[in-house]
Design an enzyme around this catalytic site. Structure first.
Site, PDB file in Angstrom:
ATOM      1  CE  LYS A  73      -3.896   1.979   2.660  1.00 34.26           C
ATOM      2  NZ  LYS A  73      -4.818   1.734   3.769  1.00 34.26           N
ATOM      3  CB  SER A 148      -8.059   3.562   2.739  1.00 29.91           C
ATOM      4  OG  SER A 148      -7.225   2.954   3.713  1.00 29.91           O
ATOM      5  CB  SER A 172      -8.370   0.860   5.674  1.00 34.37           C
ATOM      6  OG  SER A 172      -9.078   2.065   5.741  1.00 34.37           O
TER       7      SER A 172
END
Lengths: 484, 92
Positions: A73, A148, A172
């Site tokens: 990420k 996210s 997330s």
């Protein structure tokens, strides 16, 4: 493809680390035009890392992640790749150091394929707030992948990496894992160092794995857990699922009443109930349990996380790094214009809410009250865990929704986080594993939440369930299943 | 949202400059968000005993000198720097 299978193929010399890396890079070139999961593909760096990994394998000194292609990420700092948090504010930023989790995997000889799209500064649940691109759900390209960590979930789902690391502040990792039909684990707060994870809300942020299976998540937790002098919240603990897994026969599970209400889609609640029945048939006890304060968890979470975000993001002022506009009147104009033009709307909204919650005259009514109520959530979980080994619930009230169905009203959007925020507030290990598909074929996730540092309970329960549950991988036009 | 709070004032507190359209849009959004947050005002936060333990928070690291980063490396990402220091516009 499962990490244990890749490990065996690499160690048995059925495939070299460079060949495996090239397979994934070719797949990214072909399929990521459709999903837009990657922000940066590490073509040259990945091949070089694979060559180094192969020398370790040839010397018969491979470790669990030597030569395994992993993606990250984009809020995890990497000294050799840009780290933008999907924000204009950090466009082109290359950190001077690796996040601790990155350094640990790099130390094992893992191959980093690139950086994955996310909601800006991890604020969002659709990956739509990214400054750069919209990541699409591999099951239906007109739908969100969740967020996210939407890029991480989409990439794992369609086989654009063997596994990925994401971060979970209020859901997330778990919600995008649910939306994309994979497994995502939020470890106990304090198990994994956050050093080098660009902070959103420090009392809640946690780095964790997204992978095809709970076993792969467990392997990543083993590789990344432990005390770190750069993160004072980390515990001096290691993780080994093999030593802790005692199966699920005789275990007691609570099905959380407050997360199975009318606001949950019928297909979702039916799939979760069916999964609960599977646990009963496998020899476990499942009973309904009530945690009343969970109904207030969304505003509690948003007040605490936004207050912390307002403080954490104060450092983005155009001085030390990050975006600064060309023309500014003076020092103060430079700061406010850098922030206005560098941050997206959702980030500004959270900073404004956080400033409000912390400002003089309102602190007691909002922030302090939220902290006190958060304590009640923790005590209600603690009470439930006197009776149960783990708790079951949906991961989200719905499956992945179309991009144009995202609510305009921010409060409505925030309420969709109801299932995931409470475990984050309590610092508990919590995992999403696929448990069904809705009438449109979109994946549904089962959430399993455990006691602090009993990550083995949720991972072993999910592992047992996954052996029985038949997954339907996404079918992307022109992208075939990966074969080695 | 409390009527005595102005969005412009909150923007100043947050170090974010909004234009007129931005102020209007943020005011509407904050109104919706604060309606949700205000639902907590009806919940009485009774005193409770927090039985949960937090790891590590009291484990302070030893106060020893360690190698740090080269200042030139740290300022290399800044828009403007000189002699290992950040350069900012004049304040006065």
């Amino acid at each position: 493809m499962k990490i244990s299978i890749l490990r065996k193929k690499l160690d048995d010399k059925e495939i070299s680390a460079v060949e495996l890396t090239r397979l994934y890079l070719d797949r990214i070139s072909a399929a990521d035009k459709l999903t837009d999961a990657y922000l940066y593909v590490n073509y040259d760096g990945a091949i070089k890392a694979a060559q180094s990994a192969q020398t370790i394998i040839d010397a018969k000194q491979s470790r669990p992640f030597t030569g395994i292609p992993i993606a990250l990420k984009d809020n995890l700092c990497t000294f050799d790749m840009p780290t933008t948090c999907s924000s204009k504010m950090l466009d082109g930023f290359v950190p001077p150091y690796d996040a601790t989790v990155v350094a640990k995997l790099r130390g094992q000889g893992a191959v980093f394929l690139g950086k994955l799209n996310m909601d800006e500064f991890a604020m969002g649940a659709s990956t739509k707030t990214s400054y750069y691109k919209k990541t699409k759900n591999p099951y239906d390209l007109t739908r969100v992948p969740g967020g996210s960590s939407g890029g991480s979930a989409a990439a794992v789902s369609v086989g654009l990496c063997a596994a990925a690391l994401g971060s979970d502040t209020g859901g997330s990792i778990r919600q995008p894992a649910s939306f994309c039909g994979i497994t995502g684990h939020r470890p106990t707060y304090g198990f994994v160092s956050r050093s080098g994870c660009i902070a959103f809300a420090s009392s809640l942020d946690q780095i964790g794995p997204l992978a095809d299976t709970a076993d792969d998540c467990a392997a990543l937790l083993t590789a990344t857990a432990g005390r770190d002098i750069y993160d004072q919240t980390t515990a001096d603990k290691t993780f080994d699922l093999k030593k802790s897994d005692k199966g699920i026969k005789g275990k007691r599970f609570g099905l959380i009443k407050e997360l199975m209400g009318k606001e949950v889609d019928k297909d979702v609640s039916a799939a979760v109930k069916k999964a609960a029945e599977w646990f009963i048939n496998a020899g476990a006890v499942v009973e309904e349990v009530s945690l009343p304060m969970l109904t207030h968890a969304v505003p509690i979470y948003y007040l605490i996380s936004s207050a912390e975000a307002a403080s954490n993001l104060a450092k983005f002022d155009g001085v030390r790094y990050g975006f600064r506009p060309e023309k500014t009147l003076n020092f103060f104009d430079m700061i406010s214009k850098s922030r206005d033009e560098g941050f997206g709307w959702e980030v500004k909204r959270r900073i404004m809410l956080g400033s409000y919650a912390l400002c003089s005259g309102y602190y007691d009514d909002y922030y302090k009250r939220a902290i006190k109520l958060c304590g009640i959530i923790k005590s209600q979980y603690a009470e439930a865990f006197k009776k149960y080994d783990a708790l079951l619930s949906p991961v989200a009230p719905t499956t992945a929704y179309p991009f144009d169905k995202l609510p305009d009203d921010p409060a409505q959007m925030y309420l969709a986080d109801i299932c995931t925020v409470s475990a984050a507030l309590a610092g508990l290990p919590s995992l999403s594993t696929p448990c069904g598909y809705d009438k449109d074929g979109m994946p549904i996730g089962l959430m399993i939440t455990g006691k602090r540092f009993d990550d083995a309970a949720v991972l072993s329960a999910a592992g047992a369930y996954e052996k029985e549950f038949v997954r339907k991988p996404p079918q992307l036009k022109g992208v075939s299943e990966m074969k080695l | 949202m409390k009527s005595d709070i102005s969005i412009k004032w909150l923007g100043n507190l947050s170090k974010i400059k909004f234009d007129d359209d931005g102020l209007k849009k943020m005011a509407a959004d904050m109104q919706s968000i604060m309606t949700l947050m205000d639902s907590l005002l009806l919940v009485e936060p009774v005193e409770f005993e927090d039985g949960t333990e937090f790891c590590g928070l009291d484990a302070l690291r030893a106060d020893t000198v360690r190698d740090s980063f080269d200042p030139e490396l740290l300022v290399s990402q800044a828009k403007d720097s000189k002699d290992g220091c950040f350069v900012i516009p004049k304040i006065l």
